[in-house]
Design an enzyme around this catalytic site. Structure first.
Site, PDB file in Angstrom:
ATOM      1  CG  LEU A 114      56.170  72.555  43.922  1.00  0.00           C
ATOM      2  CD1 LEU A 114      57.213  73.603  43.606  1.00  0.00           C
ATOM      3  CD2 LEU A 114      55.986  71.631  42.745  1.00  0.00           C
ATOM      4  CG  ASP A 115      51.766  70.517  46.976  1.00  0.00           C
ATOM      5  OD1 ASP A 115      52.498  70.346  47.953  1.00  0.00           O
ATOM      6  OD2 ASP A 115      51.000  69.651  46.533  1.00  0.00           O
TER       7      ASP A 115
END
Lengths: 79, 139
Positions: free
Chosen positions: A55-56
């Site tokens: 996600l990051d």
């Protein structure tokens, strides 16, 4: 120079915003899933960790580029 | 410590899927150091840029992993979610600080090599985590 600083602010700000929204959804789903099926909670935690790693990734690259602009490109620009 | 306290202890982790974090991050560090050793005779700046780029990826990820697996189980779902948020914000801040410190303090620097090492370690992290995740699904 002003535009470069605005670009840095946008990169860091939107990067943090995207990560925050993603993690809020992930955390909410974890709590929901753990409440529905407590026996799956450890498995959900592991899966959440895997997804969090993906996600990051992109926002972190944006942060790196923002720091490059801030500390390398901006000092070289005429004021 | 009574049995009830032991059961509620954050260390009471039962059958949790937990990737071998030390192995994953140790492997990443070893690979970064190996790449740096290979590059060192060719270009010293590229060699230390590789180490810095790799470490900027490994250190925040290791901190995040440490935070995520502090608690486990449905009884600690709220703490798990909270430690996720704490770990992620810590990771974000650590990444910003490490990049800022690198660009402000390290001169000369090969920025392209630094970003390449950062991306490579990030991809390696995703691949290793996915691999261990798939392996845990088979068991």
């Amino acid at each position: 120079m002003g535009l470069a600083l605005i670009a840095v602010a946008l990169m860091i700000g939107f990067g943090a915003l995207g990560t925050a929204i993603g993690f809020a959804i992930l955390g909410g789903k974890l709590l929901e899933g753990s409440a529905r099926q407590p026996e799956l909670a450890p498995m959900l935690q592991g899966k959440m960790f895997l997804i969090a790693g993906l996600l990051d990734a992109v926002p972190m690259i944006g942060v790196g580029i923002a720091m490059y602009v801030l500390f390398v490109v901006v000092p070289g620009l005429p004021a | 410590m009574t049995a009830e306290e032991k059961r509620k202890s954050p260390r009471a982790v039962h059958k949790i899927f937990r990737p071998p974090l030390l192995k994953i991050y140790g492997f990443q560090c070893a690979l970064v150091l190996l790449a740096s050793v290979i590059l060192f005779p060719l270009d010293k700046v590229a060699a230390y840029s590789t180490v810095i780029g790799g470490m900027i990826s490994v250190v925040p990820n290791a901190y995040f992993a440490r935070q995520v697996f502090r608690y486990a189980g449905a009884a600690f779902a709220r703490e798990v979610a909270r430690s996720f948020y704490r770990g992620e914000s810590g990771k974000f801040v650590t990444t910003v600080l490490l990049f800022a410190a690198t660009f402000a303090l390290v001169q000369p620097l090969q920025v392209f090599v630094l970003f390449l090492a950062y991306l490579a370690v990030m991809l390696l992290n995703a691949v290793l985590l996915a691999r261990y995740g798939l392996a845990s699904n088979k068991n």
